[in-house]
Write an enzyme that holds these catalytic residues in place. Structure first.
Site, PDB file in Angstrom:
ATOM      1  N   HIS A  13       0.833 -16.011  25.048  1.00 60.81           N
ATOM      2  CA  HIS A  13      -0.557 -15.304  24.741  1.00 60.81           C
ATOM      3  C   HIS A  13      -1.304 -15.216  25.654  1.00 60.81           C
ATOM      4  CE1 HIS A  13      -3.654 -14.507  21.685  1.00 60.81           C
ATOM      5  NE2 HIS A  13      -4.288 -15.471  22.274  1.00 60.81           N
TER       6      HIS A  13
ATOM      7  N   TYR B 102       6.659 -23.437  20.590  1.00 64.44           N
ATOM      8  CA  TYR B 102       6.690 -23.126  19.205  1.00 64.44           C
ATOM      9  C   TYR B 102       7.702 -22.006  18.925  1.00 64.44           C
ATOM     10  CZ  TYR B 102       3.330 -19.471  21.238  1.00 64.44           C
ATOM     11  OH  TYR B 102       2.817 -18.857  21.801  1.00 64.44           O
TER      12      TYR B 102
ATOM     13  N   ARG C  83       5.941  -9.982  21.581  1.00 65.04           N
ATOM     14  CA  ARG C  83       5.299 -10.688  22.827  1.00 65.04           C
ATOM     15  C   ARG C  83       6.030 -11.470  23.675  1.00 65.04           C
ATOM     16  NH1 ARG C  83       1.569 -14.931  21.266  1.00 65.04           N
ATOM     17  NH2 ARG C  83       3.113 -16.136  22.201  1.00 65.04           N
TER      18      ARG C  83
END
Length: 390
Positions: free
Chosen positions: A287, A296, A283
């Site tokens: 998100h 992160y 990805r």
């Protein structure tokens, strides 16, 4: 089912978790060369019939999907959409697998399968009605054999299995009629594999030999949780644990995704039962637009995968095999520009639906309680309007 390919997943050594070291099907390398190995011969035969025009069609859908993604993200940033789930980096997994579908096959997406909807012809503006809050769905599922986006993680996988069992009981499997035999494919992410609904779906699909393909897009991050926090084994082995043939494919290789899905769909349509596919991808975006992946994920990891962009990989293959034409490529860019202009204009024009639409599509048939509630609301609305006009 075989699940071997040359080498290990193409990830940086420092990023490899124990769950990530496993072979996978690959037909085109990250630099655009055909991968010819004995282990992938069966899958290579699945793409032998694809011409340069076919590859160009895949490239077009991937480019338009990417542009759709960029424009939708920009619209959300401008306050025109409430939320948006980005799909950047997953175009090969989605477009490649969707290209293997027959018209009668049915799709159950999650909420990120913009490339699948592009391949199935769902109108771009309709895809954003849900994210703008103008509609509970956005399109007619029967028109394209594509169910509406599902926001509840993993729930649609169970729905897809039930639908596949219905297809099976309707006698639309294993008849030998290529225009009748049908399969179901459901798309979900690595995070959904931790949901109970997915495990239940695998149980029902396995014991009923349902004609369903479980297409897992492992983009390696369930919001901020890496796959290594979700499983100690590669995720495709989940399917094996339920007795379902399973395969792991390079999700950034559009031809490999097409080949693996074509085989799985053929098995399902012929009465061979379910298949579990793990498309190992990344990805590249967030998100959703409410997420900040920089909190992160390491920049080096993102840069590593950016160099393995699925669109660039197919472009390199086309150039290597004399399938590239600058005039044709410029035409696709103009088409992408027109798509962006249309989205910016028409999404902003989407008005709020009448409040009475909340009573529509609650049940498949008329329901007395819903009718009574609608009548009450319409009376209330009329009285309120009359009072306001005085």
């Amino acid at each position: 089912m075989p699940h071997t390919t040359p080498g290990e997943p193409d990830v940086a050594p420092a990023d490899i978790a124990p769950a990530d070291v496993d072979p996978l099907v690959q037909l085109v390398s990250p630099t655009g060369e055909r991968v010819v190995e004995p282990d992938n011969a069966t899958y290579r035969s699945r793409v032998d019939h694809l011409t340069s025009e076919d590859l160009r069609a895949l490239y077009r859908d991937m480019v338009l999907t990417r542009r759709f993604d960029d424009e939708a993200t920009a619209l959300q940033r401008q306050g025109e959409l409430a939320l948006y789930a980005q799909g950047r980096g997953q175009e090969a997994a989605q477009v490649g697998s969707a290209a293997a579908l027959a018209p009668q096959d049915y799709v159950f997406p999650s909420y990120r399968e913009h490339g699948v909807l592009q391949s199935r012809g769902v109108d771009p503006v309709d895809r954003l009605r849900l994210y703008r809050g103008a509609d509970h769905g956005g399109w007619d599922p029967a028109e394209h054999n594509v169910h509406l986006y599902t926001l509840v993680i993993g729930s649609h996988v169970l729905h897809a299995t039930g639908y596949a069992m219905g297809v099976q009981r309707d006698g639309a499997v294993g008849t030998g009629d290529a225009g009748r035999d049908a399969a179901v494919v459901t798309y979900f992410g690595d995070g959904a594999t931790s949901q109970g609904d997915v495990s239940e779906a695998l149980v029902f699909a396995a014991v009923n030999n349902a004609p369903v393909v479980f297409f897992l897009q492992n983009n390696q991050w369930a919001i901020s949780e890496p796959t290594s926090r979700q499983s100690r084994a590669p995720l495709y082995r989940r399917g094996e644990g339920f007795g379902i043939p399973s395969v792991r494919v390079d999700g950034n290789d559009v031809l490999a995704c097409y080949a693996v899905t074509a085989e799985a769909l053929e098995r399902a349509r012929s009465g061979g039962g379910p298949t579990f596919v793990e498309a190992y991808t990344y990805r590249m975006g967030a998100h959703t637009t409410s997420d900040d992946p920089s909190r992160y994920r390491a920049r080096a990891e993102e840069d590593h995968w950016a160099r393995r962009d699925p669109i660039d990989r197919l472009a390199a293959l086309l150039r290597a095999e004399d399938g590239w034409d600058d005039g044709w490529a410029a035409g696709i860019e103009r088409e992408a520009d027109a798509l962006g202009e249309r989205l910016r204009k028409e999404v902003r024009e989407l008005g709020a639906p009448p409040a009475t639409t909340m009573f529509e599509h609650v049940y498949a048939t008329e329901h007395a309680q819903v009718q009574a509630e609608r009548a009450w609301y319409e009376q209330y609305e009329n009285e309120t309007s009359t009072e306001a006009a005085r």
